[in-house]
Enzyme design. Sequence first.
Site, PDB file in Angstrom:
ATOM      1  CG  ASP A   1      -1.580   1.227   1.544  1.00 29.86           C
ATOM      2  OD1 ASP A   1      -2.291   1.709   0.656  1.00 29.86           O
ATOM      3  OD2 ASP A   1      -1.406   1.765   2.654  1.00 29.86           O
TER       4      ASP A   1
ATOM      5  CG  ASP B   1      -0.903   8.373   2.608  1.00 30.20           C
ATOM      6  OD1 ASP B   1      -0.038   9.163   2.207  1.00 30.20           O
ATOM      7  OD2 ASP B   1      -1.584   8.569   3.633  1.00 30.20           O
TER       8      ASP B   1
HETATM    9  N1  PLP Z   1      -7.532   8.405  -1.465  1.00 27.56           N
HETATM   10  C1  PLP Z   1      -7.094   9.635  -1.171  1.00 27.56           C
HETATM   11  C2  PLP Z   1      -7.788  10.811  -1.752  1.00 27.56           C
HETATM   12  C3  PLP Z   1      -5.993   9.814  -0.320  1.00 27.56           C
HETATM   13  O1  PLP Z   1      -5.567  11.051  -0.030  1.00 27.56           O
HETATM   14  C4  PLP Z   1      -5.356   8.671   0.219  1.00 27.56           C
HETATM   15  C5  PLP Z   1      -4.206   8.810   1.108  1.00 27.56           C
HETATM   16  O2  PLP Z   1      -3.604   9.847   1.263  1.00 27.56           O
HETATM   17  C6  PLP Z   1      -5.845   7.410  -0.114  1.00 27.56           C
HETATM   18  C7  PLP Z   1      -6.932   7.311  -0.957  1.00 27.56           C
HETATM   19  C8  PLP Z   1      -5.251   6.153   0.433  1.00 27.56           C
HETATM   20  O3  PLP Z   1      -4.155   5.762  -0.281  1.00 27.56           O
HETATM   21  P1  PLP Z   1      -3.431   4.393   0.055  1.00 27.56           P
HETATM   22  O4  PLP Z   1      -4.335   3.282  -0.410  1.00 27.56           O
HETATM   23  O5  PLP Z   1      -2.147   4.472  -0.710  1.00 27.56           O
HETATM   24  O6  PLP Z   1      -3.230   4.373   1.528  1.00 27.56           O
HETATM   25 CA    CA Z   2      -2.714   3.325   3.345  1.00 21.08          CA
END
Ligand code: PLP
Ligand code: CA
Length: 304
Positions: free
Chosen positions: A27, A29
């Site tokens: 993943d 973030d």
């Molecule tokens: N969608 C948006 C708009 C976000 O800002 C984030 C994280 O910052 C995510 C989804 C989640 O991303 P990930 O699946 O990489 O954690």
């Molecule tokens: Ca995440």
Amino acid sequence: TASGGCQKIRGVQLHELLESKHNVLFDCDGVIWNGETAVAGAPEVVRALKQRGKRVFFVTNNCTRPRQSYVQKFARLGFADVDEQEIFSSAYCSAAYLRDVATFSGKVFAIGCPGVHAELRDAGISVVEEEEDGPDVNISNCALDPDVRAVLVGYDEKFSFMKLAKACCYLRDSECLFLATDPDPWHPLRGGRITPGSGSLTAALETASSRKATVIGKPSRFMFECIASQFDLDPESSLMVGDRLETDIVFGVNCGLSTVLTLTGVSTFEQAQVYKDSDEPKKKDFVPDYVVESIADFLEALEE
Ligand code: PLP
Ligand code: CA
């Protein structure tokens, strides 16, 4: 194995886990970066895994950027060797779903950031162009496109009552597909703030339309199928590393992958243990096999 064991590991045990896997799905973030800051050691981890012949993939529910813009972000944050083909975002996979899986022709009404529109266009899918509504336009006289056959909802900072109303009209037709990029409820921002996620916008449209969206992003299996259709990927030899139990870990469980929760993001070890100790069998899907403090722990484990 420690299936759903919620076991904290590092060192030799982590070394053995990594040895036993050929593919590592990260993943983004909360795992490899937080916003615009790389998790300390993450670029080195990705490089070290690749040097040892592992295949690395990035699986993000963030639909706001097209793939090419992720390549730039990886480079900016010090990841020197990440390829566009290794990046699977919910926007890219939503476009792939419409192109390859849905028996779909016609136009998509997309609620979402430019990333969603760009990926749809790249996949050769017709999208209703967003036009500024004039001052006399309202929900009862706005123009609707007769060619719309799908509504796709994702994170949209310009979400509006008018967009909701239009989407709702399109979904009156039971043949019109209803897709959501991802179910995320909210995301952490800097300074303790949060932003509402795609899931909150989808919920509004689900209520207004009395329909349920098909979710493309994690925890849906489709993102794994999307990767597996392009790379020969065996669940048994794949590891999913995430920071959110309700999306990343459930995704791993749904796809038959071993799962690692990393504590640099949204979910805590305590939350994982609450799921583990729950009497509801369904809650077991939220329990990771393993827990690490940070993916930086992979580095010393690889060097063991
Ligand atoms: N969608 C948006 C708009 C976000 O800002 C984030 C994280 O910052 C995510 C989804 C989640 O991303 P990930 O699946 O990489 O954690
Ligand atoms: Ca995440």
